[in-house]
Design an enzyme around this catalytic site. Structure first.
Site, PDB file in Angstrom:
ATOM      1  N   ARG A 163       0.868  -1.187   0.000  1.00  0.00           N
ATOM      2  CA  ARG A 163       0.000   0.000   0.000  1.00  0.00           C
ATOM      3  C   ARG A 163       0.901   1.231   0.000  1.00  0.00           C
ATOM      4  O   ARG A 163       1.753   1.392   0.873  1.00  0.00           O
ATOM      5  CB  ARG A 163      -0.889  -0.010   1.238  1.00  0.00           C
ATOM      6  CG  ARG A 163      -1.845   1.178   1.339  1.00  0.00           C
ATOM      7  CD  ARG A 163      -2.626   1.126   2.640  1.00  0.00           C
ATOM      8  NE  ARG A 163      -3.394  -0.108   2.760  1.00  0.00           N
ATOM      9  CZ  ARG A 163      -3.433  -0.859   3.861  1.00  0.00           C
ATOM     10  NH1 ARG A 163      -2.732  -0.524   4.925  1.00  0.00           N
ATOM     11  NH2 ARG A 163      -4.165  -1.949   3.889  1.00  0.00           N
ATOM     12  N   ARG A 186      -0.867   6.133   9.752  1.00  0.00           N
ATOM     13  CA  ARG A 186      -0.907   5.637   8.379  1.00  0.00           C
ATOM     14  C   ARG A 186      -1.221   6.754   7.381  1.00  0.00           C
ATOM     15  O   ARG A 186      -1.263   7.925   7.745  1.00  0.00           O
ATOM     16  CB  ARG A 186      -1.909   4.491   8.293  1.00  0.00           C
ATOM     17  CG  ARG A 186      -1.513   3.323   9.212  1.00  0.00           C
ATOM     18  CD  ARG A 186      -2.346   2.100   8.964  1.00  0.00           C
ATOM     19  NE  ARG A 186      -1.911   0.959   9.771  1.00  0.00           N
ATOM     20  CZ  ARG A 186      -2.421  -0.251   9.664  1.00  0.00           C
ATOM     21  NH1 ARG A 186      -3.389  -0.482   8.786  1.00  0.00           N
ATOM     22  NH2 ARG A 186      -1.988  -1.251  10.420  1.00  0.00           N
ATOM     23  N   LYS A 245      -2.439   0.418  15.183  1.00  0.00           N
ATOM     24  CA  LYS A 245      -2.509   1.315  14.035  1.00  0.00           C
ATOM     25  C   LYS A 245      -3.239   2.604  14.401  1.00  0.00           C
ATOM     26  O   LYS A 245      -4.088   2.627  15.298  1.00  0.00           O
ATOM     27  CB  LYS A 245      -3.194   0.623  12.868  1.00  0.00           C
ATOM     28  CG  LYS A 245      -4.621   0.178  13.140  1.00  0.00           C
ATOM     29  CD  LYS A 245      -5.155  -0.624  11.978  1.00  0.00           C
ATOM     30  CE  LYS A 245      -6.544  -1.179  12.268  1.00  0.00           C
ATOM     31  NZ  LYS A 245      -7.059  -2.016  11.164  1.00  0.00           N
ATOM     32  N   LYS A 287      -4.997   6.195  12.495  1.00  0.00           N
ATOM     33  CA  LYS A 287      -5.446   6.753  11.218  1.00  0.00           C
ATOM     34  C   LYS A 287      -5.881   8.200  11.393  1.00  0.00           C
ATOM     35  O   LYS A 287      -6.553   8.540  12.365  1.00  0.00           O
ATOM     36  CB  LYS A 287      -6.592   5.916  10.656  1.00  0.00           C
ATOM     37  CG  LYS A 287      -6.198   4.465  10.378  1.00  0.00           C
ATOM     38  CD  LYS A 287      -7.376   3.641   9.891  1.00  0.00           C
ATOM     39  CE  LYS A 287      -6.964   2.196   9.628  1.00  0.00           C
ATOM     40  NZ  LYS A 287      -8.115   1.377   9.178  1.00  0.00           N
ATOM     41  N   CYS A 342     -14.479  -4.373   0.763  1.00  0.00           N
ATOM     42  CA  CYS A 342     -13.050  -4.593   0.956  1.00  0.00           C
ATOM     43  C   CYS A 342     -12.591  -5.657  -0.029  1.00  0.00           C
ATOM     44  O   CYS A 342     -13.382  -6.274  -0.737  1.00  0.00           O
ATOM     45  CB  CYS A 342     -12.759  -5.008   2.392  1.00  0.00           C
ATOM     46  SG  CYS A 342     -13.370  -6.660   2.823  1.00  0.00           S
ATOM     47  N   CYS A 380      -6.842 -11.833   1.164  1.00  0.00           N
ATOM     48  CA  CYS A 380      -6.749 -11.400   2.561  1.00  0.00           C
ATOM     49  C   CYS A 380      -6.767 -12.613   3.488  1.00  0.00           C
ATOM     50  O   CYS A 380      -7.705 -13.416   3.457  1.00  0.00           O
ATOM     51  CB  CYS A 380      -7.902 -10.472   2.914  1.00  0.00           C
ATOM     52  SG  CYS A 380      -7.859  -9.948   4.643  1.00  0.00           S
ATOM     53  N   CYS A 389     -14.760  -9.683   6.900  1.00  0.00           N
ATOM     54  CA  CYS A 389     -14.521 -10.009   8.306  1.00  0.00           C
ATOM     55  C   CYS A 389     -14.853  -8.769   9.118  1.00  0.00           C
ATOM     56  O   CYS A 389     -15.138  -7.713   8.552  1.00  0.00           O
ATOM     57  CB  CYS A 389     -13.066 -10.462   8.517  1.00  0.00           C
ATOM     58  SG  CYS A 389     -11.884  -9.091   8.626  1.00  0.00           S
ATOM     59  N   CYS A 436     -12.287  -2.824   7.144  1.00  0.00           N
ATOM     60  CA  CYS A 436     -11.635  -2.162   6.012  1.00  0.00           C
ATOM     61  C   CYS A 436     -12.627  -1.570   5.016  1.00  0.00           C
ATOM     62  O   CYS A 436     -12.340  -0.560   4.385  1.00  0.00           O
ATOM     63  CB  CYS A 436     -10.706  -3.145   5.309  1.00  0.00           C
ATOM     64  SG  CYS A 436      -9.351  -3.739   6.347  1.00  0.00           S
TER      65      CYS A 436
END
Length: 573
Positions: free
Chosen positions: A82, A152, A216, A218, A436, A442, A481, A485
């Site tokens: 990414r 990110r 993470k 964002k 996603c 994935c 899931c 995302c």
């Protein structure tokens, strides 16, 4: 850390990710040794995690996993990369370079536009990873900190040059991204053949810390009333406040996030809290203060509860805010009023304040790939060969051809139509739908998402038409899931994969993206989902108020109760 904060730190055995970050030599690990190992196409356990800080995830093609196992072969390991592109801006020359790399060195040959307002390569073999990073470096792109426990890729409202305010917001997204980057030289040393600098002073991470963040993180920059970045999905958001068209500062919203874990009531999606107004001269100080407060108070024991949203709920929003103010050396002013009205991209042509034109193209699922009769990837490359402006990727997986001179508009539109990038085939409903990646790449996917969405939308369009609503649209998202995302936990109708062909159905988000939906039915197959929606859409057609969205309708009539305090009531069905 001040003594009064120490009781707020979660104690206990640290998650293993904390060990590997601490022992990684500032994200170097033994990645180089793994690259040189010809016996496997993958990375070892610690490096499997560490390459994420370099913008990559190790994956394999799950469609052929069983077949390879029967042949006594390891899974076909590849990486997904990414890119880091604050605000999603890319030049035509850069685009042509990534188009060529995707064609020559990825297993699938595609470019994937993502909800993180950037592009992804999928299916890159280990022997091509170094070339991939060097190719990107040569054109001025990197993938530093687009994954892992760091800040990110910074999102920004993507309407290009709609106003001076939009242009200034994009500059702030770039500044915040650069300010919060890791300072380690590991990326250059490993991928760009940079020499390790020997020094008597130890390498330092003054903002992220030597163990980086608990999880993470964002960040977005938002120009209201448009919420195309879905700010409530993010840890830290700067909402632009203007006076007479001039940017004077930002409202600071902290603590959004959508991931959860099935069966774990301590996990839940959450919208962000508005902490107050930040003047322009304090933006970077406040960004640092929010990030370092989360760094020091975030949960390093249980990664499922490590995100900023859980820190706010555990220590209290006012305590978190006070610590941000102490670190930034300011008192946040009361929030300034602002309004959010919608989230979708504005398709077709718009004109900017510079007199140039911008064409927003709908790219279903963000997947640019040539297919029989639908050569989308080639079409964008052909546009890049003649376009003199920029491309802008949106957080809704679409692409803007930005900065088109008036005399070039007809040629750009003709090419876009020739290659199927512009037309009248996509309904309003299809443009309001998103998924996603999920299967086959994935490793977390429980059910299909990207491959499921087109056919499901066909059937959803038929339901709308049956009730006389063919021009309407419901914000619909599907994820494979519960990790969030595809941002299903901010949809009017959200599907979250539970198992092969099975989904949990969530209802009650709104058009503005300010309300979490609630679980309505569990473990349904596609037919059962459409049966449920058919009945509810029929009611919506006959009982709705003027311009009432589907999510607002199902809440108003009591089909689902609104989620008010996610920590307490999200899991109540």
């Amino acid at each position: 850390m001040p003594e009064e904060l120490k009781p707020l730190v979660v104690t206990g055995p640290l998650a293993d990710n904390e060990r590997l970050k601490r022992e990684s030599d500032h994200l170097r690990g033994t990645i180089r040794a793994d690259l040189a190992d010809p016996l496997t196409g993958g990375f070892g356990a610690d490096n499997f995690q560490l390459i994420r800080f370099h913008g990559m995830y190790q994956q394999d093609d799950r469609d052929i996993r069983a077949e390879r196992a029967e042949q006594k072969l390891e899974p076909l390991h590849t990486v997904m990369l990414r890119a880091r592109m604050p605000g999603g801006v890319i030049t035509p020359a850069q685009w042509l370079a990534i188009d060529a790399f995707a064609r020559d060195y990825t297993r699938y040959g595609s470019i994937r536009l993502t909800t993180r307002q950037t592009f992804q390569f999928h299916g890159v073999l280990k022997r091509h990873i170094t070339l991939m990073h060097r190719t990107l470096h040569e054109i001025g792109i990197d993938s530093i900190a687009t994954a892992g426990d760091v800040n990110r890729n910074v999102l920004c409202t993507s309407n290009p040059e709609q106003s001076g305010l939009h242009a200034e917001a994009h500059r702030w997204a770039q500044r915040i991204s650069e300010h919060l980057l890791p300072r380690t030289r590991a990326y250059a040393e490993i991928w760009l053949d940079g020499e390790k600098v020997e020094s008597t002073e130890s390498e330092q991470e003054p903002i992220l810390g030597d163990s980086y963040l608990p999880r993470k993180f964002k960040t977005t920059v938002v120009v209201p009333p448009h919420n195309d970045v879905d700010l409530h999905a993010n840890d830290m958001n700067f909402v632009a406040i203007a006076e007479r068209g001039t940017l004077v500062g930002f409202n600071l919203l902290v603590g959004g996030g959508l991931a959860m874990t099935f069966g774990d009531r301590s996990t839940y999606p959450r919208t962000a809290d508005n902490l107050g107004f930040v003047p322009l001269d304090k933006v970077l100080d406040v960004a640092t203060a929010v990030l370092t407060t989360q760094r020091d108070l975030g949960n390093r024991v249980n990664r499922k509860n490590a995100k900023t949203k859980y820190t706010l709920d555990r220590v209290g929003t006012e305590v978190f805010k006070a610590e941000v103010e102490r670190r930034a050396r300011l008192t946040l002013a009361p929030p300034r009023p602002f309004r959010l009205t919608g989230r979708g991209d504005q398709f077709g042509w718009t004109e900017g304040i510079d007199g140039k034109h911008n064409l927003t193209l709908f790219i279903e699922n963000g997947r640019l790939l040539d297919a029989p009769g639908n050569p989308l990837k080639t079409g964008v490359a052909e546009l890049a060969r003649i376009h003199r402006g920029e491309f802008r990727m949106t957080a809704n997986q679409n692409l803007i051809i930005a900065g088109v001179a008036p005399e070039e508009r007809a040629r750009i539109e003709s090419l876009a139509r020739q290659y199927g990038l512009l037309g009248d085939r996509a309904s309003n409903q299809r443009k309001a739908s998103m998924a996603c990646v999920s299967l086959p790449t994935c490793p977390l996917a429980m059910a299909e998402a990207e491959r499921f969405l087109p056919g499901f939308v066909d059937r959803l369009e038929a339901v709308l038409a049956r009730h006389g609503l063919e021009q309407e649209a419901i914000i619909f998202r599907v994820t494979g899931c519960p990790n969030g995302c595809g941002r299903a936990m901010l949809a009017e109708v959200g599907l979250v994969g539970k198992g092969p062909g099975r989904y949990n159905l969530y209802l009650g988000g709104n058009r503005e993206g300010t309300r979490i939906p609630r679980a309505y039915r569990d473990n349904l197959d596609e037919d059962a989902i459409l049966t449920e929606l058919d009945g509810l859409i029929g009611r919506w057609a006959g009982e709705r108020q003027e311009d009432e969205g589907f999510g607002d309708f199902v809440v108003r009539v009591g089909v689902v109760a609104p989620v008010r305090v996610p920590k307490e009531d999200f899991h109540d069905q």
